[in-house]
Write an enzyme that holds these catalytic residues in place. Structure first.
Site, PDB file in Angstrom:
ATOM      1  N   HIS A 469       0.840  -1.209   0.000  1.00 37.08           N
ATOM      2  CA  HIS A 469       0.000   0.000   0.000  1.00 37.08           C
ATOM      3  C   HIS A 469       0.877   1.262   0.000  1.00 37.08           C
ATOM      4  O   HIS A 469       0.753   2.125  -0.870  1.00 37.08           O
ATOM      5  CB  HIS A 469      -0.911  -0.026   1.228  1.00 37.08           C
ATOM      6  CG  HIS A 469      -1.808   1.159   1.364  1.00 37.08           C
ATOM      7  ND1 HIS A 469      -3.146   1.113   1.071  1.00 37.08           N
ATOM      8  CD2 HIS A 469      -1.567   2.430   1.770  1.00 37.08           C
ATOM      9  CE1 HIS A 469      -3.687   2.306   1.276  1.00 37.08           C
ATOM     10  NE2 HIS A 469      -2.744   3.128   1.716  1.00 37.08           N
ATOM     11  N   GLU A 470       1.772   1.338   0.959  1.00 30.00           N
ATOM     12  CA  GLU A 470       2.638   2.524   1.046  1.00 30.00           C
ATOM     13  C   GLU A 470       3.553   2.621  -0.174  1.00 30.00           C
ATOM     14  O   GLU A 470       3.856   3.706  -0.651  1.00 30.00           O
ATOM     15  CB  GLU A 470       3.461   2.501   2.343  1.00 30.00           C
ATOM     16  CG  GLU A 470       2.631   2.488   3.642  1.00 30.00           C
ATOM     17  CD  GLU A 470       1.524   3.525   3.686  1.00 30.00           C
ATOM     18  OE1 GLU A 470       1.664   4.583   3.053  1.00 30.00           O
ATOM     19  OE2 GLU A 470       0.498   3.273   4.348  1.00 30.00           O
ATOM     20  N   HIS A 473       1.682   4.377  -2.881  1.00 25.41           N
ATOM     21  CA  HIS A 473       1.757   5.835  -2.705  1.00 25.41           C
ATOM     22  C   HIS A 473       3.129   6.332  -3.172  1.00 25.41           C
ATOM     23  O   HIS A 473       3.248   7.370  -3.819  1.00 25.41           O
ATOM     24  CB  HIS A 473       1.613   6.210  -1.229  1.00 25.41           C
ATOM     25  CG  HIS A 473       0.203   6.187  -0.713  1.00 25.41           C
ATOM     26  ND1 HIS A 473      -0.821   6.865  -1.321  1.00 25.41           N
ATOM     27  CD2 HIS A 473      -0.341   5.595   0.387  1.00 25.41           C
ATOM     28  CE1 HIS A 473      -1.944   6.680  -0.622  1.00 25.41           C
ATOM     29  NE2 HIS A 473      -1.680   5.912   0.414  1.00 25.41           N
ATOM     30  N   HIS A 476       3.501   6.918  -6.799  1.00 21.01           N
ATOM     31  CA  HIS A 476       2.833   8.168  -7.192  1.00 21.01           C
ATOM     32  C   HIS A 476       3.829   9.333  -7.089  1.00 21.01           C
ATOM     33  O   HIS A 476       3.831  10.240  -7.916  1.00 21.01           O
ATOM     34  CB  HIS A 476       1.648   8.400  -6.249  1.00 21.01           C
ATOM     35  CG  HIS A 476       0.482   9.109  -6.869  1.00 21.01           C
ATOM     36  ND1 HIS A 476      -0.705   9.261  -6.203  1.00 21.01           N
ATOM     37  CD2 HIS A 476       0.314   9.720  -8.062  1.00 21.01           C
ATOM     38  CE1 HIS A 476      -1.544   9.927  -6.978  1.00 21.01           C
ATOM     39  NE2 HIS A 476      -0.959  10.225  -8.107  1.00 21.01           N
TER      40      HIS A 476
END
Ligand SMILES: [Zn+2]
Length: 678
Positions: A469-470, A473, A476
């Site tokens: 998940h991290e 990010h 991105h």
């Protein structure tokens, strides 16, 4: 010694010189930075050229860059590696920054200049990113009331002051009411069913509160949740549930009913004053969802399939309770307990079974390899980059053609100087000013299971998905390729920011991806297919029930924030009307949700609770395309990079999404993924 913030950074990639920065550097550097920024603003206001996009909007965007440089280091370290002295310093620094940003927002001359530039700029001549900066900047002033007359400005100021006092009171009451309750158990038989870890924690809590003996259960989640899940004592579960559900709702000084009704009323008035139909319209104007009706459409679609299925799920749990001669019908305080038993019976899967396959180093390499397969990028460890703590590792991320993309910092273990949870952040964002590109410094910070004397760090499956998940990010940030820093990387609308992160979690459930890294830390054996299947199946356990609950909370939030008129009924009545279509248990007069719903009444989630489900819709819909093509399909990945990851907040997220997906997202993929439709 010279202040490192006021010198050029000389480490490779102009990385932050953590080895040279001390606590005493921040405040003096910040004072200089604020003075510099004031001069920059003054220059914009007094510019003798006629106002235009470049000398006003772009100039404002680029002002204050030194403030950003200093404060991003300061606040990141205050989260990841703080100290008492640093926290004291934060008390001095935060007000300095707030004051400066208020100064800009309320600067009438500056707004006159912006308005003049806004009125003469030919929008057609701006490119997409410029147009977006233009609208966003202008709106940020207008949404703060810059266009109001003086009387309305005063009213707005009064409302804002009252709102901040009220939300503070709301949290304080909630905290006081929660702390006022404790369940002190002195009889060992009252612990039956609880796992040893919960018993130990309860014993430690009792000691810390100076009880002579026994075990203490409180309304804090780490204490409350295991008790509701595992305690065999129905009477105690009931007591605890009723205490939890009546926080802020009892007839005492901590009651939140009047406060929350006033908060909702004031937000409505504020929205009206600024020209919006309701607070929800005000909030959603700057969200991908755009308006309340779109959110309602999503809920209707989900509820249509989730509600009947949720009733089946409750019936299945009831059937197990019946077999065990348990209560009928199950009430709120029974459901967690019996559903936990059912979960165990159906899946017989637990963390201990999975952990040997998830050695931290393997999982991290798995994330790197997944990114390499998808995007062709590589991660190489660097030992020559200054670190803020010895636990941090640094990697250089290179593009498929070998070009430098970013530095990536990662650190995984809890320590006293770090706050809890897991997050992605950046020490510097990307921009392209004056023909020179600034590449970002991206980081992830986690609190995972530590290695022991005999075993390496072995992650739970939840930690594995958190890492992915991290990492999503982080991608991105790593791929950011815009012009303006304030629109770059993860600076996107709030209900869009979880798309890359939640999307990445999907790979953790795919055999093809797990094969890359899920290998037993002792034997090297790849995770058996049977376990992978169990992970998948158990991830959908009670998914319809959870969906109905999430929709219910979202609807309640929207009801309080999309008012047509000021509600006159009681909080209890209001909730009953708002949640009519999502009730799964008999009504309880003693409990409500709103008086403890701090997300929306004290946090930043008002009219935004829907975004959890919204992000799931996006992520499932996006992953569907990968699955149709192949989960490692390079063309799909490149399109996701070009249309989403590299574009940051450079235009409306719906446009970005449509360019990637070819159409607006639908809830179909999420319904399928959750097992609600075939
Ligand atoms: Zn996230």
């Amino acid at each position: 010694m010279k202040n490192p913030f006021l010198q050029p950074f000389t480490a490779p990639f102009e990385a932050i010189p953590f080895d040279k920065i001390n606590l005493e550097h921040y405040k003096p550097a910040l004072e200089i930075a604020i003075t510099e920024a004031r001069q920059e603003i003054e220059k914009i206001k007094t510019n003798t050229e006629s106002p235009n996009f470049s000398n006003t909007f772009e100039a404002l965007e680029r002002s204050g860059s030194l403030i950003g440089k200093i404060s991003s280091v300061f606040f990141n370290l205050n989260s990841a590696d703080t100290s008492d002295d640093m926290q004291t310093l934060a008390q001095e620094i935060s007000p300095m920054l707030t004051q400066f940003s208020n100064e800009i927002q309320l600067d009438l001359d500056l707004f006159q200049r912006i308005k003049a530039a806004f009125n003469v700029t030919d929008k057609e001549k701006l490119n997409g990113e410029q147009a977006w900066l233009f609208e966003k900047t202008y709106k940020s002033f207008v949404r703060n009331g810059a266009n109001l007359n003086n009387i309305d400005k005063e009213t707005l100021k009064g409302i804002s002051t009252e709102l901040s006092t009220l939300s503070l009171s709301f949290s304080e009451n909630l905290l006081k009411d929660s702390n006022a309750f404790e369940m002190h158990l002195t009889n060992e038989s009252d612990l039956v069913g609880l796992p040893q870890s919960a018993i130990d924690a309860a014993e430690m809590l009792a000691k810390s509160k100076e009880k002579e003996s026994g075990w203490l259960i409180t309304l804090d989640y780490p204490s409350y949740i295991p008790f509701m899940k595992y305690s065999e004592n129905r009477e105690l579960r009931k007591q605890l549930f009723l205490a939890f559900g009546s926080r802020g709702f009892s007839n005492n000084d901590n009651n939140n009913e009047t406060i929350l009704k006033r908060i909702s009323e004031l937000k409505h008035k504020k929205a009206n004053l600024l020209g919006y139909k309701s607070h929800a319209y005000f909030v959603l104007e700057e969200r991908m969802a755009e308006k309340p009706s779109k959110v309602h459409t999503l809920w209707d679609e989900l509820i249509e399939f989730a509600l009947p299925k949720a009733k089946e799920e409750v019936a299945e749990v009831q059937a197990l309770a019946d077999r065990l001669k348990g209560p009928s019908p199950l009430l709120n305080w029974d459901f967690s307990y019996y559903s936990e038993l059912l979960k165990k019976e159906k899946f017989n899967i637990n963390d201990e079974l999975l952990k040997p396959y998830f050695k931290l180093e393997n999982v991290l390499n798995g994330a790197f390899e997944t990114a390499e397969k998808l995007f062709g990028i590589t991660f190489t460890e660097r030992k020559d980059i200054p670190l803020y703590h010895k636990d941090v590792s640094t990697y250089e991320v290179k593009d498929k053609d070998g070009k430098h993309l970013s530095l990536f910092y990662a650190e995984f273990f809890p320590r006293e100087s770090k706050r809890g949870g897991a997050w992605m952040t950046s020490f510097r964002d990307q921009n392209k000013y004056d023909g020179k590109e600034q590449r970002p410094l991206v980081a992830i910070v986690c609190n995972f299971t530590k290695p022991t004397e005999t075993a390496p760090s072995l992650l739970t499956f939840n930690e594995v998905t958190t890492l992915f998940h991290e990492f999503g990010h982080a991608l991105h940030g790593i791929f950011a390729n815009g012009y303006y820093e304030s629109l770059s990387g993860t600076s996107v609308y709030w209900d869009f920011v979880e798309l890359p992160s939640q999307l990445m979690e999907n790979w953790c459930y795919e055999k093809e991806c797990l094969n890359l890294f899920a290998k037993h830390y002792e034997t090297g054996e790849t995770i058996p297919m049977e376990l992978v299947q169990k992970i998948k199946d158990s991830s959908n356990f009670l998914s319809a029930y959870q969906t109905v609950r999430q929709v219910g909370l979202g609807q309640l939030d929207m009801a309080w924030h999309d008012l047509e008129s000021i509600p006159t009924e009681s909080v209890y009545e209001f909730e009953r009307n708002a949640g009519k279509n999502t009730a799964l248990f008999p009504e309880l007069k003693e409990t409500v949700t709103s008086t403890a719903f701090s997300h929306i009444f004290a946090g930043g989630y008002s009219a935004g609770y829907y975004s959890y489900k919204w992000a799931e819709v996006l992520e499932a819909d996006a992953f569907e395309l990968f699955k149709e093509n192949n989960i490692f399909d390079k063309v799909t990945a490149q399109s996701f990079r070009d249309n989403v990851l590299s574009r940051g907040g450079s235009t409306h997220p719906m446009d970005l999404y449509k360019q990637f997906r070819g159409q607006e997202p639908t809830s179909k993929a999420l319904l399928k993924k959750s097992g609600l439709i075939k």
